[in-house]
Scaffold this motif. Sequence first.
Motif, PDB file in Angstrom:
ATOM      1  N   PRO A 251      69.426  40.017  60.890  1.00 42.30           N
ATOM      2  CA  PRO A 251      69.748  38.701  61.454  1.00 42.30           C
ATOM      3  C   PRO A 251      70.932  38.735  62.415  1.00 42.30           C
ATOM      4  N   TRP A 252      71.985  39.483  62.035  1.00 38.87           N
ATOM      5  CA  TRP A 252      73.144  39.582  62.907  1.00 38.87           C
ATOM      6  C   TRP A 252      72.794  40.304  64.207  1.00 38.87           C
TER       7      TRP A 252
ATOM      8  N   ILE B 233      70.292  37.945  71.227  1.00 40.32           N
ATOM      9  CA  ILE B 233      70.052  36.635  71.839  1.00 40.32           C
ATOM     10  C   ILE B 233      71.250  36.214  72.684  1.00 40.32           C
ATOM     11  N   GLN B 234      72.447  36.402  72.135  1.00 33.51           N
ATOM     12  CA  GLN B 234      73.654  35.947  72.823  1.00 33.51           C
ATOM     13  C   GLN B 234      73.879  36.702  74.135  1.00 33.51           C
ATOM     14  N   GLU B 235      73.457  37.957  74.198  1.00 30.18           N
ATOM     15  CA  GLU B 235      73.703  38.773  75.382  1.00 30.18           C
ATOM     16  C   GLU B 235      72.533  38.799  76.356  1.00 30.18           C
TER      17      GLU B 235
ATOM     18  N   THR C 156      69.514  37.362  79.019  1.00 31.50           N
ATOM     19  CA  THR C 156      69.524  36.459  80.172  1.00 31.50           C
ATOM     20  C   THR C 156      69.039  35.066  79.811  1.00 31.50           C
ATOM     21  N   SER C 157      68.184  34.964  78.775  1.00 34.21           N
ATOM     22  CA  SER C 157      67.730  33.665  78.279  1.00 34.21           C
ATOM     23  C   SER C 157      67.468  33.780  76.793  1.00 34.21           C
ATOM     24  N   ARG C 158      67.461  32.629  76.107  1.00 36.50           N
ATOM     25  CA  ARG C 158      67.226  32.646  74.668  1.00 36.50           C
ATOM     26  C   ARG C 158      65.858  33.263  74.351  1.00 36.50           C
ATOM     27  N   GLN C 159      64.828  32.841  75.080  1.00 36.44           N
ATOM     28  CA  GLN C 159      63.482  33.338  74.809  1.00 36.44           C
ATOM     29  C   GLN C 159      63.412  34.853  75.003  1.00 36.44           C
ATOM     30  N   ALA C 160      64.018  35.350  76.075  1.00 36.36           N
ATOM     31  CA  ALA C 160      64.006  36.793  76.334  1.00 36.36           C
ATOM     32  C   ALA C 160      64.734  37.552  75.229  1.00 36.36           C
ATOM     33  N   GLY C 161      65.816  36.974  74.721  1.00 41.23           N
ATOM     34  CA  GLY C 161      66.557  37.618  73.645  1.00 41.23           C
ATOM     35  C   GLY C 161      65.732  37.739  72.374  1.00 41.23           C
TER      36      GLY C 161
END
Length: 433
Positions: A368-369, A375-377, A379-384
């Motif tokens: 999870p971490w 996700i945080q790094e 380019t977009s949430r979906q891509a992460g």
Amino acid sequence: MTVQDRPLKGAWGITALVFLFMLINFADKVVVGLAAKPIMEELKLTPDQFGLLGSSFFFLFAVAGVVGGFLANRVQTRHMLFGMAIIWSLVQFPIMMSATFQTLLVCRILLGAGEGPAGPVAVHALYKWFPDSLRGVPTAIVAQGSALGVIVAVPALNFIIVNYSWHWAFGALGIVGLLWAGLWLIFGREGTLVDPPVHGAADGGEHVSYRHLLSCPSIVAACCAAFASYWGLALGLTWFTAYLVDGLGYSQTMGGNLFILPWLFGMTVVLTGGWYSQRLKKSGVSSRISRGIFPAATVILGGCILPFIAVTTDPGIKVALLVIGSAIGSTIYVVTPMIVSELTPHGQRAAMLAIVTSIYTSAGVIAPWAMGRIIQEATSRQAGYEHGFVILGGLLIVGGLIGLLFIRPEADKQRLAARLGAVPTATPSPLRP
């Protein structure tokens, strides 16, 4: 020693109660992931922080699991199951009354400590009622307490989250846990079935070094395959609904309802896979095939499916690929305790089940971490999210291949017996490759 060839009287009633125990166990696990969006918004958490919250459940999970397993070798499992249910219930109420990031973090760590021994102790309790050849179906049924816990609890919890608040979802779980504890106090009993010696000790007092058991190739390989699969389960517990709502744009209500899909599919897979593995074993097929090649191949198949999530653009297809890819290898959770039981003396079984469960569930500390960081790094949430699922696919392929190549219980039983200078009680099946 006479080998028991049928379940003890009352075995299926105990199975039903243990099934409910595991149902509540997994309902407790999913509530944070189900309420991901409102929790993150109310407490103003970054993906990294929420990923830490998801991982926090597993901080003491493995350690408590090992301690509980050794304890279950000496303490009746009916007492341990009751105590765990009480702990799970009580840690829910502080979240309902005073929810801060710190409160959530501490309570999830304590919940993980209370639930760490649950799976292995529940299986150990169940195996005191069923002989080895008849453990596939009851193990699958109890394992599906997890899936049905999600399927039954999610609509109710999501209704509470949407119409009241996510705080009350935790309180509801606390009340249900206390109700189960009352039922178990009244109806729970200890099984009396003792397995015959695994490695031929005439007095049944055999003991195999834990070093030898934990370095046994079949057990190591099962842990690798299960670790990869549990990585996906931990991601699902924490990030599935968030992916649907935050990544694909579904509403909280729709995302919560769709949350049950991988568990519904996984329940079908595990029940069917557990039944088929047991059928193969009873018909004389080797454990190498029934508990090794068959489940490991399904783990690999899941890994091959998941990378296509990043290729397709249709949200519905993305969800379908995620559901199938992450759950199709779930039979590994059924066969892993049976492999351990097949190779471990009765007096050491609870500890070994706990150690093995703690090893592969340690994926929950990282997954999870790690997804939150990705996700945080990105380019977009979906891509992460989708990058994280592609990584999961690679892990499943590697873990499944290790299981496919090295789960060989008959050969390892001979090897462990040779270390003891004993003759195994059961010879390998002629169907073994």
